[in-house]
Write an enzyme that holds these catalytic residues in place. Structure first.
Site, PDB file in Angstrom:
ATOM      1  N   TYR A 168       0.816  -1.211   0.000  1.00 62.32           N
ATOM      2  CA  TYR A 168       0.000   0.000   0.000  1.00 62.32           C
ATOM      3  C   TYR A 168       0.850   1.262   0.000  1.00 62.32           C
ATOM      4  O   TYR A 168       1.752   1.429   0.822  1.00 62.32           O
ATOM      5  CB  TYR A 168      -0.935   0.032   1.220  1.00 62.32           C
ATOM      6  CG  TYR A 168      -1.700   1.329   1.321  1.00 62.32           C
ATOM      7  CD1 TYR A 168      -2.718   1.620   0.424  1.00 62.32           C
ATOM      8  CD2 TYR A 168      -1.374   2.281   2.277  1.00 62.32           C
ATOM      9  CE1 TYR A 168      -3.402   2.823   0.489  1.00 62.32           C
ATOM     10  CE2 TYR A 168      -2.048   3.491   2.359  1.00 62.32           C
ATOM     11  CZ  TYR A 168      -3.066   3.759   1.454  1.00 62.32           C
ATOM     12  OH  TYR A 168      -3.732   4.951   1.503  1.00 62.32           O
ATOM     13  N   HIS A 194      -3.935  16.449  -2.735  1.00 63.25           N
ATOM     14  CA  HIS A 194      -4.353  16.567  -1.335  1.00 63.25           C
ATOM     15  C   HIS A 194      -4.218  17.999  -0.794  1.00 63.25           C
ATOM     16  O   HIS A 194      -4.577  18.256   0.362  1.00 63.25           O
ATOM     17  CB  HIS A 194      -3.539  15.606  -0.458  1.00 63.25           C
ATOM     18  CG  HIS A 194      -4.005  14.185  -0.546  1.00 63.25           C
ATOM     19  ND1 HIS A 194      -4.068  13.501  -1.738  1.00 63.25           N
ATOM     20  CD2 HIS A 194      -4.454  13.308   0.398  1.00 63.25           C
ATOM     21  CE1 HIS A 194      -4.514  12.270  -1.526  1.00 63.25           C
ATOM     22  NE2 HIS A 194      -4.765  12.136  -0.234  1.00 63.25           N
ATOM     23  N   ASN A 239       0.739  11.525   5.731  1.00 62.13           N
ATOM     24  CA  ASN A 239       0.101  10.658   6.720  1.00 62.13           C
ATOM     25  C   ASN A 239       0.706  10.988   8.080  1.00 62.13           C
ATOM     26  O   ASN A 239       1.920  10.963   8.239  1.00 62.13           O
ATOM     27  CB  ASN A 239       0.400   9.199   6.382  1.00 62.13           C
ATOM     28  CG  ASN A 239      -0.843   8.362   6.159  1.00 62.13           C
ATOM     29  OD1 ASN A 239      -0.766   7.159   6.158  1.00 62.13           O
ATOM     30  ND2 ASN A 239      -1.987   8.974   5.972  1.00 62.13           N
ATOM     31  N   TYR A 298     -17.803  30.384  46.590  1.00 66.93           N
ATOM     32  CA  TYR A 298     -16.966  29.315  46.047  1.00 66.93           C
ATOM     33  C   TYR A 298     -15.857  29.819  45.131  1.00 66.93           C
ATOM     34  O   TYR A 298     -14.784  29.225  45.043  1.00 66.93           O
ATOM     35  CB  TYR A 298     -17.827  28.317  45.266  1.00 66.93           C
ATOM     36  CG  TYR A 298     -18.714  27.432  46.107  1.00 66.93           C
ATOM     37  CD1 TYR A 298     -18.737  27.523  47.487  1.00 66.93           C
ATOM     38  CD2 TYR A 298     -19.535  26.486  45.494  1.00 66.93           C
ATOM     39  CE1 TYR A 298     -19.556  26.714  48.246  1.00 66.93           C
ATOM     40  CE2 TYR A 298     -20.371  25.669  46.239  1.00 66.93           C
ATOM     41  CZ  TYR A 298     -20.374  25.789  47.616  1.00 66.93           C
ATOM     42  OH  TYR A 298     -21.194  24.983  48.360  1.00 66.93           O
ATOM     43  N   ARG A 316     -13.241  30.567  47.634  1.00 67.79           N
ATOM     44  CA  ARG A 316     -12.900  29.469  48.534  1.00 67.79           C
ATOM     45  C   ARG A 316     -12.411  28.223  47.784  1.00 67.79           C
ATOM     46  O   ARG A 316     -11.608  27.451  48.314  1.00 67.79           O
ATOM     47  CB  ARG A 316     -14.140  29.123  49.364  1.00 67.79           C
ATOM     48  CG  ARG A 316     -13.832  28.249  50.542  1.00 67.79           C
ATOM     49  CD  ARG A 316     -14.985  27.964  51.476  1.00 67.79           C
ATOM     50  NE  ARG A 316     -16.265  28.497  51.143  1.00 67.79           N
ATOM     51  CZ  ARG A 316     -17.414  27.834  51.302  1.00 67.79           C
ATOM     52  NH1 ARG A 316     -17.386  26.592  51.771  1.00 67.79           N
ATOM     53  NH2 ARG A 316     -18.568  28.390  51.021  1.00 67.79           N
ATOM     54  N   PHE A 320      -2.208   6.684  12.114  1.00 72.65           N
ATOM     55  CA  PHE A 320      -2.588   8.032  11.684  1.00 72.65           C
ATOM     56  C   PHE A 320      -3.888   8.507  12.336  1.00 72.65           C
ATOM     57  O   PHE A 320      -4.253   9.677  12.211  1.00 72.65           O
ATOM     58  CB  PHE A 320      -2.766   8.070  10.167  1.00 72.65           C
ATOM     59  CG  PHE A 320      -3.646   6.960   9.650  1.00 72.65           C
ATOM     60  CD1 PHE A 320      -5.006   6.935   9.904  1.00 72.65           C
ATOM     61  CD2 PHE A 320      -3.094   5.913   8.925  1.00 72.65           C
ATOM     62  CE1 PHE A 320      -5.814   5.901   9.456  1.00 72.65           C
ATOM     63  CE2 PHE A 320      -3.898   4.879   8.461  1.00 72.65           C
ATOM     64  CZ  PHE A 320      -5.263   4.874   8.726  1.00 72.65           C
ATOM     65  N   GLU A 347     -12.516   5.394   5.023  1.00 69.22           N
ATOM     66  CA  GLU A 347     -12.167   6.054   6.279  1.00 69.22           C
ATOM     67  C   GLU A 347     -13.473   6.380   7.002  1.00 69.22           C
ATOM     68  O   GLU A 347     -13.966   7.499   6.982  1.00 69.22           O
ATOM     69  CB  GLU A 347     -11.333   7.303   5.975  1.00 69.22           C
ATOM     70  CG  GLU A 347     -10.018   6.943   5.293  1.00 69.22           C
ATOM     71  CD  GLU A 347      -9.419   8.058   4.453  1.00 69.22           C
ATOM     72  OE1 GLU A 347      -9.940   9.198   4.519  1.00 69.22           O
ATOM     73  OE2 GLU A 347      -8.455   7.793   3.728  1.00 69.22           O
TER      74      GLU A 347
END
Length: 508
Positions: free
Chosen positions: A48, A78, A190, A275, A278, A324, A410
């Site tokens: 791959y 990309h 990646n 609060y 405190r 990834f 994905e």
């Protein structure tokens, strides 16, 4: 850069923008992994990303002669990021994280790839990285592709303060683009380095905000003549949380010797403070413990190999996995967001306390000497309420969201990228909340004259007054809020109060 970087190393890279180089001892492992990838690229077995297409196209075999085209096409296709560019210091940190990952010798790239990233960091060639477009699984594909694009002479980069084509930036810096070999483009895009860099910056900023809130809370406590009894060490050691113990100790030290505090030990009709006074150690201490936990996760991730497939040299195999997937980063970012929101929520209530004459133990309404004619810090408090509310909204988890991408290949993603990116906005909001608290508390302490606060808090007050004058009559307030926020973000408040011992990543 050492084989394993600490949070302190990474913060220094981000804050100081220093040049970064890998330890040369990493070179042998990197080259051995690259040799395995080259052999796979020339072989018949499908591996791959080495001799196949990507994602849903992994079943398409690619001829050896087309390897360079495959990797270049991967980068260009990309480069689909949108939105404003990531700031330069965070981009440089992202590049340093990519160096750490590649240097582990499991990605299969040539040392030339590492040399070029190191050269870009040394000479100031910073890729323009659009900040939107990653879903935080199959890595931060789009942002990292924009980084890789500059490395092949495409895309855009900042050099000597100017934005220009990536090829021009490299040429001006005396650097040469690379021609990507087998798997090298995939190794560059990646990974979780964009998400992790943004989350780390969120962590570093949150930690400084948290430490600053110890200072502002101490000053606020004196301003409303609050009790220090809730800071007694035994209370906190009985519970045992280290962050809580540390915050109480720091506040005790800061307030030690305050004439204001000593003036109302006897005869004060109030039994307990609200609060927000405190419970500051319990709330901010818990937030700091959460930040430490997130920091541990991010330190591991910063040193991790997160691309795919991975070269397992000892086994002689190249194996596809899922490192990834940025789920650990997404969880860490959500934890940081919760801490930031809660530090701001309790600080905002202290601001509201100080401007309210029914709660502030005789301070004038809205901390102005002439209420009515002057509105004083009325709207500054409203601004903190707006920022607090915005941070509550932004603190909603991102890690629980997912949407399928890439034709369902994905099908579960982390959403770490925008989970981490939102931290910058949240921390900016928090710094303004703390800045307004600082202005209000300084004003409140001055109304207690001739009584003085502690020596340490007097130093803080002096530092504030160097930049921000006492609000005696209404004036244009926005610059004051900006200056107060800067005292928080640039570390002046923490260093003046001598809280430098609070270091993110170190045990409490």
């Amino acid at each position: 850069m050492p084989a394993l970087a600490t949070l302190a190393d990474l913060e220094a890279i981000w804050r100081d923008q220093r040049a970064v180089k890998l330890d040369p001892s990493a070179k042998a492992g990197v080259e051995a992994a690259h040799a395995m990838v080259c052999a796979a690229a020339d072989g018949d077995a499908a591996v791959y990303g080495v001799n196949t297409g990507f994602g849903k196209l992994a079943s398409v075999k690619i001829a050896s002669k087309d390897t360079e085209t495959l990797q270049r096409n991967l980068i260009l296709s990309h480069c689909c990021g949108v939105g404003e560019a990531l700031d330069v210091p965070t981009t440089r940190l992202m590049m340093a994280l990519k160096l750490l990952s590649l240097g582990r010798g499991a990605s299969g790239v040539r040392w030339d790839i590492i040399d070029l990233i190191e050269g870009m960091l040394e000479k100031g060639v910073v890729p323009v990285i659009p900040s939107q477009g990653s879903v935080g699984a199959s890595g931060d594909l789009a942002p990292l592709a924009h980084m890789a694009a500059v490395m092949i002479g495409a895309g855009e980069a900042v050099y000597e303060g100017a934005t220009m084509p990536g090829a021009d930036a490299l040429a001006k810096a005396g650097l040469t683009p690379v021609v990507l070999g087998p798997k090298e483009g995939l190794a560059l895009i990646n990974g979780t380095q964009f998400s992790t860099a943004c989350a780390l910056v969120g962590l570093f900023s949150a930690w400084r905000n948290a430490a600053s809130s110890i200072v502002t809370a101490s000053l606020s406590t004196d301003a409303i003549m609050g009790s220090t009894a809730p800071l007694v060490d035994e209370i906190h050691t009985l519970r045992g949380h280290p962050g809580q113990i540390n915050v109480a100790r720091a506040m005790r030290d800061l307030m030690d010797g305050s004439e204001i505090r000593e003036s109302h030990r006897e005869g004060d009709t109030r039994v307990q403070d609200p609060y927000c006074i405190r419970c500051q150690p319990q709330v901010t201490g818990a937030a700091m413990d959460l930040l430490r936990f997130a920091g541990h996760t991010l330190e591991i991730e910063a040193n991790a190999v997160t691309d795919n497939p991975l070269v397992l040299k000892e086994d002689g195999r190249i194996v596809s996995g899922g490192n990834f997937h940025a789920e650990p980063v997404a969880f860490a970012a959500d934890q940081i967001a919760l801490a930031v929101a809660e530090i701001g929520a309790i600080a905002q209530r202290r601001v509201a306390l100080m401007v309210d004459p029914t709660l502030s133990h005789d301070l004038p309404p809205f901390l102005t000497p002439e209420p009515g004619l002057n509105s004083g810090l009325m709207i500054a408090e409203v601004t903190t309420a707006a920022l607090m509310s915005e941070n509550k909204h932004l603190a909603n988890p991102c890690s629980t969201d997912s949407t399928p991408t890439s034709a369902n290949q994905e099908d579960h993603v982390s959403m770490a990228a925008h989970g981490a990116r939102r931290l910058a906005r949240m921390n900016a909001n928090l710094s303004y909340i703390l800045g307004v608290e600082l202005i209000c508390a300084a004003q409140g302490v001055e109304f207690r004259a001739p009584l003085k606060t502690s020596a340490g808090l007097q130093d803080v007050l002096k530092t504030v007054r160097e930049d921000i004058a006492t609000v005696k009559q209404d004036r244009y307030m926005a610059p004051d809020l900006a200056k107060a926020g800067e005292l928080v973000t640039n570390g002046t408040l923490v260093s003046t109060a001598k809280l430098s011992g609070f270091v993110v990543g170190e045990p409490a």
